[in-house]
Write a protein that holds these residues in place. Structure first.
Motif, PDB file in Angstrom:
ATOM      1  N   HIS A 157      26.126  49.667  45.621  1.00  0.00           N
ATOM      2  CA  HIS A 157      27.286  48.967  44.862  1.00  0.00           C
ATOM      3  C   HIS A 157      26.986  48.810  43.272  1.00  0.00           C
ATOM      4  CE1 HIS A 157      29.558  45.166  44.011  1.00  0.00           C
ATOM      5  NE2 HIS A 157      30.626  46.340  44.150  1.00  0.00           N
ATOM      6  N   PHE A 158      27.592  49.678  42.555  1.00  0.00           N
ATOM      7  CA  PHE A 158      27.455  49.547  41.223  1.00  0.00           C
ATOM      8  C   PHE A 158      28.482  48.578  40.415  1.00  0.00           C
ATOM      9  CE2 PHE A 158      26.319  53.684  42.063  1.00  0.00           C
ATOM     10  CZ  PHE A 158      25.120  54.110  41.044  1.00  0.00           C
ATOM     11  N   PHE A 159      28.048  48.036  39.381  1.00  0.00           N
ATOM     12  CA  PHE A 159      29.079  47.096  38.526  1.00  0.00           C
ATOM     13  C   PHE A 159      29.650  47.783  37.531  1.00  0.00           C
ATOM     14  CE2 PHE A 159      27.430  44.521  41.470  1.00  0.00           C
ATOM     15  CZ  PHE A 159      27.900  42.898  41.356  1.00  0.00           C
ATOM     16  N   ASN A 160      30.896  47.573  36.947  1.00  0.00           N
ATOM     17  CA  ASN A 160      31.573  48.080  36.137  1.00  0.00           C
ATOM     18  C   ASN A 160      31.475  47.388  34.838  1.00  0.00           C
ATOM     19  OD1 ASN A 160      33.671  50.138  35.259  1.00  0.00           O
ATOM     20  ND2 ASN A 160      35.283  48.545  35.313  1.00  0.00           N
ATOM     21  N   PRO A 161      31.599  47.946  33.649  1.00  0.00           N
ATOM     22  CA  PRO A 161      31.352  49.554  33.587  1.00  0.00           C
ATOM     23  C   PRO A 161      29.993  49.961  34.035  1.00  0.00           C
ATOM     24  CG  PRO A 161      31.284  48.446  31.420  1.00  0.00           C
ATOM     25  CD  PRO A 161      31.643  47.403  32.362  1.00  0.00           C
ATOM     26  N   VAL A 162      29.896  51.106  34.454  1.00  0.00           N
ATOM     27  CA  VAL A 162      28.476  51.543  35.385  1.00  0.00           C
ATOM     28  C   VAL A 162      27.449  52.125  34.252  1.00  0.00           C
ATOM     29  CG1 VAL A 162      27.637  53.305  36.572  1.00  0.00           C
ATOM     30  CG2 VAL A 162      29.944  52.600  37.004  1.00  0.00           C
ATOM     31  N   ARG A 163      27.678  52.322  33.065  1.00  0.00           N
ATOM     32  CA  ARG A 163      26.680  52.686  32.007  1.00  0.00           C
ATOM     33  C   ARG A 163      26.114  51.364  31.425  1.00  0.00           C
ATOM     34  NH1 ARG A 163      28.089  55.119  25.847  1.00  0.00           N
ATOM     35  NH2 ARG A 163      26.221  53.904  25.022  1.00  0.00           N
ATOM     36  N   TYR A 164      26.909  50.259  31.389  1.00  0.00           N
ATOM     37  CA  TYR A 164      26.545  49.249  30.801  1.00  0.00           C
ATOM     38  C   TYR A 164      25.754  48.174  31.478  1.00  0.00           C
ATOM     39  CZ  TYR A 164      29.103  51.329  26.982  1.00  0.00           C
ATOM     40  OH  TYR A 164      29.480  52.219  26.021  1.00  0.00           O
ATOM     41  N   MET A 165      26.369  47.960  32.697  1.00  0.00           N
ATOM     42  CA  MET A 165      25.835  46.874  33.897  1.00  0.00           C
ATOM     43  C   MET A 165      24.623  47.399  34.336  1.00  0.00           C
ATOM     44  SD  MET A 165      28.110  44.681  32.870  1.00  0.00           S
ATOM     45  CE  MET A 165      27.678  43.601  33.957  1.00  0.00           C
ATOM     46  N   LYS A 166      23.394  46.626  34.167  1.00  0.00           N
ATOM     47  CA  LYS A 166      22.436  46.975  34.848  1.00  0.00           C
ATOM     48  C   LYS A 166      22.237  47.039  36.255  1.00  0.00           C
ATOM     49  CE  LYS A 166      17.349  46.069  34.328  1.00  0.00           C
ATOM     50  NZ  LYS A 166      16.293  45.414  33.618  1.00  0.00           N
ATOM     51  N   LEU A 167      23.118  46.015  37.074  1.00  0.00           N
ATOM     52  CA  LEU A 167      23.091  45.622  38.636  1.00  0.00           C
ATOM     53  C   LEU A 167      23.345  46.947  39.201  1.00  0.00           C
ATOM     54  CD1 LEU A 167      22.273  43.945  40.519  1.00  0.00           C
ATOM     55  CD2 LEU A 167      24.501  42.817  40.544  1.00  0.00           C
ATOM     56  N   LEU A 168      22.346  47.062  40.098  1.00  0.00           N
ATOM     57  CA  LEU A 168      22.691  48.209  41.283  1.00  0.00           C
ATOM     58  C   LEU A 168      22.171  47.448  42.489  1.00  0.00           C
ATOM     59  CD1 LEU A 168      23.665  50.700  42.733  1.00  0.00           C
ATOM     60  CD2 LEU A 168      21.500  51.737  41.879  1.00  0.00           C
ATOM     61  N   GLU A 169      23.404  47.122  43.485  1.00  0.00           N
ATOM     62  CA  GLU A 169      23.022  46.447  44.769  1.00  0.00           C
ATOM     63  C   GLU A 169      22.736  47.461  45.856  1.00  0.00           C
ATOM     64  OE1 GLU A 169      25.165  42.082  44.342  1.00  0.00           O
ATOM     65  OE2 GLU A 169      26.492  43.631  45.028  1.00  0.00           O
ATOM     66  N   LEU A 170      21.615  47.345  46.520  1.00  0.00           N
ATOM     67  CA  LEU A 170      21.562  48.294  47.573  1.00  0.00           C
ATOM     68  C   LEU A 170      21.754  47.460  48.696  1.00  0.00           C
ATOM     69  CD1 LEU A 170      18.600  50.565  46.376  1.00  0.00           C
ATOM     70  CD2 LEU A 170      21.049  50.726  46.068  1.00  0.00           C
ATOM     71  N   ASP A 252      40.306  38.331  32.259  1.00  0.00           N
ATOM     72  CA  ASP A 252      41.249  39.468  31.699  1.00  0.00           C
ATOM     73  C   ASP A 252      40.600  40.842  31.573  1.00  0.00           C
ATOM     74  OD1 ASP A 252      43.250  37.677  31.409  1.00  0.00           O
ATOM     75  OD2 ASP A 252      42.831  37.303  29.144  1.00  0.00           O
ATOM     76  N   LEU A 253      39.208  40.872  31.175  1.00  0.00           N
ATOM     77  CA  LEU A 253      38.482  42.081  30.951  1.00  0.00           C
ATOM     78  C   LEU A 253      38.315  42.890  32.399  1.00  0.00           C
ATOM     79  CD1 LEU A 253      35.554  40.802  28.752  1.00  0.00           C
ATOM     80  CD2 LEU A 253      37.373  42.384  28.021  1.00  0.00           C
ATOM     81  N   VAL A 254      37.990  41.932  33.531  1.00  0.00           N
ATOM     82  CA  VAL A 254      37.798  42.567  34.729  1.00  0.00           C
ATOM     83  C   VAL A 254      39.276  43.122  35.329  1.00  0.00           C
ATOM     84  CG1 VAL A 254      37.212  42.169  37.269  1.00  0.00           C
ATOM     85  CG2 VAL A 254      35.790  41.295  35.383  1.00  0.00           C
ATOM     86  N   GLY A 255      40.465  42.274  35.105  1.00  0.00           N
ATOM     87  CA  GLY A 255      41.951  42.705  35.765  1.00  0.00           C
ATOM     88  C   GLY A 255      41.946  41.615  36.577  1.00  0.00           C
ATOM     89  N   LEU A 256      43.142  41.055  36.660  1.00  0.00           N
ATOM     90  CA  LEU A 256      43.595  39.778  37.458  1.00  0.00           C
ATOM     91  C   LEU A 256      43.674  40.386  39.031  1.00  0.00           C
ATOM     92  CD1 LEU A 256      43.786  38.356  34.921  1.00  0.00           C
ATOM     93  CD2 LEU A 256      45.756  36.908  36.155  1.00  0.00           C
ATOM     94  N   ASP A 257      44.098  41.755  39.099  1.00  0.00           N
ATOM     95  CA  ASP A 257      44.492  42.232  40.484  1.00  0.00           C
ATOM     96  C   ASP A 257      42.906  42.577  41.098  1.00  0.00           C
ATOM     97  OD1 ASP A 257      43.937  44.162  38.395  1.00  0.00           O
ATOM     98  OD2 ASP A 257      45.157  45.689  39.042  1.00  0.00           O
ATOM     99  N   THR A 258      42.103  42.975  40.370  1.00  0.00           N
ATOM    100  CA  THR A 258      40.744  43.152  40.785  1.00  0.00           C
ATOM    101  C   THR A 258      40.050  41.992  41.355  1.00  0.00           C
ATOM    102  OG1 THR A 258      40.656  45.423  39.384  1.00  0.00           O
ATOM    103  CG2 THR A 258      38.392  44.313  40.628  1.00  0.00           C
ATOM    104  N   PHE A 259      40.168  40.957  40.278  1.00  0.00           N
ATOM    105  CA  PHE A 259      39.773  39.668  40.645  1.00  0.00           C
ATOM    106  C   PHE A 259      39.922  39.033  41.860  1.00  0.00           C
ATOM    107  CE2 PHE A 259      39.995  34.964  39.948  1.00  0.00           C
ATOM    108  CZ  PHE A 259      38.672  34.916  40.489  1.00  0.00           C
ATOM    109  N   VAL A 260      41.720  39.271  42.096  1.00  0.00           N
ATOM    110  CA  VAL A 260      42.312  38.539  43.165  1.00  0.00           C
ATOM    111  C   VAL A 260      41.851  39.562  44.401  1.00  0.00           C
ATOM    112  CG1 VAL A 260      44.679  38.388  44.202  1.00  0.00           C
ATOM    113  CG2 VAL A 260      44.177  37.586  42.021  1.00  0.00           C
ATOM    114  N   HIS A 261      41.720  40.768  44.364  1.00  0.00           N
ATOM    115  CA  HIS A 261      41.415  41.386  45.407  1.00  0.00           C
ATOM    116  C   HIS A 261      39.983  40.780  46.176  1.00  0.00           C
ATOM    117  CE1 HIS A 261      40.622  44.835  48.140  1.00  0.00           C
ATOM    118  NE2 HIS A 261      39.472  45.010  47.439  1.00  0.00           N
ATOM    119  N   VAL A 262      38.952  40.625  45.029  1.00  0.00           N
ATOM    120  CA  VAL A 262      37.723  40.397  45.461  1.00  0.00           C
ATOM    121  C   VAL A 262      37.681  38.982  46.286  1.00  0.00           C
ATOM    122  CG1 VAL A 262      35.270  40.102  44.875  1.00  0.00           C
ATOM    123  CG2 VAL A 262      36.614  42.087  43.800  1.00  0.00           C
TER     124      VAL A 262
END
Length: 793
Positions: A157-170, A252-262
């Motif tokens: 499970h990568f976090f967006n934006p993939v290049r910049y976010m260090k977290l990778l959940e396995l 706003d950066l993530v997107g309200l539709d994405t946030f609501v989905h999660v």
């Protein structure tokens, strides 16, 4: 020994899929990006199987968006050549000899199950299949799959934006082979530079479970207390050791539709969660989603730019936009707290505030801390995993348990219990045992075992504090200090604000080089703090210029020229470890080093024209010499093109947005190292310095080059005239550029001739000092100091 992961595929070319593919390419991996064949194609389009043809429109479009994305998904756009595109009808068979396939398709169980059924028939035995899902269970996705397939399956499970976010959940399933998990762990850390957190197969895993809970708790508390989004963001950003984007700007950066989905996925799935109601999406946010107020992607979310570009806020009560405002009392408190450098002190200060700001901060922080503690054993087994997830995935400066320690473990537990906040028995037992905090020296408290255990630390992640030998630095002044880093390596670190360069730093550079030559075998320049080096201390230059102390300025400039050249010709290898902002004098410092071990996210450039100057610390000369150094001795080359490109880089203040782009622009050498994980940069820089020393290092020999002289100056002047006539350069821009042209061409008044380093250094210094006397340059410098942005005058 396990098979190396070299050939990778990503299925699903949306934002996440294309971002994953781009970062795989950044790591030098071959990538095949697939998506479905677009529906409703014409008969002619159905036959169009070209790489960029109609059948590959979705995957090709995803790649194109990744290339154009801002912030950039690729370290350099040329990395996109490693990505090829295709579709899931024509190209799945190509995966028969691939090593890793990452699925990033729509979050529908039936779609994923159907895809895995196809992959099972194609992939080789060694291939790993990973899902980037955050909402579906491995048990459900693996229904109907063979034991062999399940053995090589897990969640990445990568976090967006993939290049910049260090977290990778396995997340491993019950049938995942431990060797598969270990293989991907090493791949994630070593090839991709990610920080690995092992989660459990629960909805939204670790980072999003805690992060979404924290944000939803903030929103519900805001409505309950009658605060505004502006008030909340002032409190929950920097004062609580969270990013400046705080809560609503992050939405706003993530997107309200994405946030609501999660959030909705949590609410639907976590039927036994004691805080399930927190995940219920408030009506005003659902209204925003219905109206397509989704954040930055729709130019309007919780905030937007209104008339005259004034910022407006969506009012959660009136359900309409209004001018941005906020409580002045809260603003005052949070502005003061935000100035505190230490994040631990910041959270203590904001929570201790007796007013609205402190009360709100405590309510939301305490709820998040307690919720995090109650999740131990359910979503992850250690407090370290949750802290890492929040720092790496949400850019919190302190994870929940680190924040708890900062507030005082015992005092915080007592206050929570007094206020009736539910705590797990493990924390109560920890309090009763007399434990002083979750972290103590090199141990961490294990809530499942009820005892302190040794904290596992990757030795590659050693900090300066860990590497330093002795009780005191080898050298020290007010601006910098040098420590013994062991193994014969001297480490130089700046102590100035933003690691800027002042006379003390300049003095220490020469002292450190001399000390390294006498008592060590290598020198590493490794700074701490947010920026590697933002350049010279501009205030000192402005003060001297305002008093017409031209001799003082010249002495300062020559001192830095001499210092960088002293490093360049030291008799021990000098390695710089730049990261983040490496501008002006910071980049000149890298030019003076024998080698660079740059963090992947290094933003470098010679930006002096923005303050009315040219690079004066040997940067103009060394930028050009870097461009010319690959020319073999005796080769007849017209150097005008090299001069012109160097001129453009400096005159246009081009800033590289990655270490790889820095190489492409000539700021770093192609042979310089790049650390994908900033945490490992220091040990990698030290290793590079030791390697150079052990390989029999000798300093370089000064070279002279044939520069174009008057004809080159005329050519560059024509370019400047064109820019000025087209309105792309002001009169003062042109004056600066013409002085730069004279330096780069080896001086006015002569034909093409061989020019030495010292001759160019003298020209560079003369131009710098003369520009300091220009009123418009002084205006630019003063404006930068006052407003932290350049003035075009």
């Amino acid at each position: 020994m396990s098979k190396a992961i070299r050939r990778t595929a990503v299925i699903g070319a949306g934002v996440m899929g294309s971002g994953i593919a781009a970062h795989f390419a950044n790591a030098g991996l071959e990538v095949l990006l697939l998506d479905i064949v677009p529906p409703n194609l014409t008969d002619a389009e159905k036959k169009d199987t070209r790489p960029g043809g109609a059948r590959n429109r979705f995957s090709a479009g995803g790649l194109e968006k990744a290339i154009k994305s801002r912030p950039a998904a690729f370290f350099h756009k040329s990395n996109a050549r490693l990505v090829s595109v295709g579709n899931t009808e024509d190209d799945l068979e190509k995966l028969k000899d691939y090593d890793l396939v990452v699925e990033a398709v729509i979050e529908r169980l039936d779609v994923k199950q159907a895809l895995f059924a196809k992959l099972e028939k194609i992939l080789p035995a060694h291939a790993i299949v990973a899902s980037n899902t955050s909402g579906l269970r491995i048990h459900d996705m693996m229904t109907g799959r063979t034991e062999a397939f399940k053995k090589n399956f897990l969640v990445m499970h990568f976090f967006n934006p993939v290049r910049y976010m260090k977290l990778l959940e396995l997340v491993a399933g019950p049938d995942t082979d431990p060797a598969t998990v270990e293989r991907i762990r090493r791949f994630g850390e070593d090839a991709l530079g990610k920080g690995i957190v092992f989660g459990k197969d629960t909805p939204n895993f670790v980072g999003n479970r805690i992060g979404v809970h924290a944000m939803m708790a903030v929103i519900h508390q805001m409505l309950q207390d009658g605060l505004t989004p502006e008030d909340v963001d002032n409190i929950t950003g920097v004062p609580l050791a969270h990013p400046k984007s705080a809560s609503f700007r992050t939405g706003d950066l993530v997107g309200l539709d994405t946030f609501v989905h999660v959030a909705q996925n949590c609410f639907d799935s976590l039927t036994n969660d004691e805080d399930r109601a927190v995940f219920e999406v408030p009506a005003f946010i659902r209204t925003m989603v219905e109206k397509k107020f989704l954040g930055d992607k729709t130019k309007g979310g919780f905030y937007r730019k209104g008339a005259n570009k004034a910022i407006e806020t969506f009012d959660p009560v009136k359900l309409e936009y209004r001018p941005k405002g906020g409580d002045e009392g809260i603003k005052g408190v949070t502005k003061s707290v935000s100035k505190i450098e230490d994040p631990k002190e910041r959270v203590r200060k904001i929570v201790a505030d007796p007013g609205k700001a402190g009360q709100f901060a405590w309510k939301v922080a305490s709820r998040s801390l307690a919720y995090s503690a109650r999740r131990i054993g359910e979503i992850a087994d250690s407090v370290v995993a949750i802290d890492d997830a929040m720092r790496w995935g949400y850019n919190w400066e302190l994870g929940p348990f680190e924040m708890w320690d900062a507030l005082g473990f015992a005092e915080t537990v007592d206050r929570m219990e007094k206020e009736g906040i539910k705590l797990p028995d493990s924390v109560k037992k920890m309090r009763a045992s007399g434990a002083t905090g979750f972290y103590k020296d090199d141990t961490v408290y294990d809530l499942l075992k009820g005892a302190y255990v040794k904290r596992e630390v990757d030795p590659r992640n050693a900090t300066l504090t860990i590497l330093r030998r002795g009780q005191a630095p080898v050298l020290k002044n007010d601006g910098a200090e040098a420590w013994d880093l062991g193994d014969g390596v001297l480490g130089l670190t700046f102590k100035t604000k933003a690691n800027s360069i002042d006379p003390d730093v300049i003095s220490m550079l020469s002292q450190a080089a001399e000390k390294a030559e006498s008592d060590f075998r290598a020198l590493v320049i490794a700074n701490q703090g947010e920026f590697f080096c933002v350049g010279a201390n501009l205030l000192l230059v402005v003060m001297a210029a305002s008093q017409k102390e031209w001799g003082q300025i010249e002495t300062m400039v020559k001192g830095y020229q001499d210092a960088t050249q002293r490093l360049k010709y030291a008799h021990v290898p000098v390695v710089a470890a730049p990261y983040n902002m490496t501008l002006g004098g910071g980049l000149e410092l890298c030019f003076g080093s024998d080698a660079v071990q740059a963090a992947a996210e290094t933003y470098s450039g010679l930006v002096e024209v923005g303050v009315g100057l040219i690079p004066g610390g040997a940067g103009t000369m060394n930028m050009l010499w870097r461009a010319l150094e690959t020319i073999p001795e005796g080769t007849t080359v017209v150097t005008q093109e090299f001069v012109t490109q160097t001129f453009k880089n400096i005159a246009l203040a081009k800033v590289a947005t990655s270490a790889e782009e820095g190489k492409a622009l000539g700021y770093f050498r192609r042979t310089d190292g790049v650390s994908f994980d900033r945490a490992r940069q220091l040990t990698e820089a030290k290793a590079r310095a030791i390697g150079m020393a052990e390989a029999g290092y000798h300093p370089p020999v000064p070279r002279a080059y044939t520069l174009p002289g008057e004809s080159g100056i005329a050519t560059l002047s024509m370019m400047v005239d064109t820019l000025q006539a087209g309105g792309f350069a002001s009169e003062h821009d042109a004056k600066i550029a013409r002085k730069l042209a004279v330096v780069l061409c080896g001086g006015a008044g002569g034909a093409s001739r061989e020019v030495t380093e010292q001759e160019v250094l003298d020209l560079e210094r003369e131009a710098f000092v003369s520009l300091c006397g220009e009123p418009k340059s002084q205006e630019r410098m003063q404006y930068m100091l006052m407003n932290n942005k350049p003035l075009r005058n």
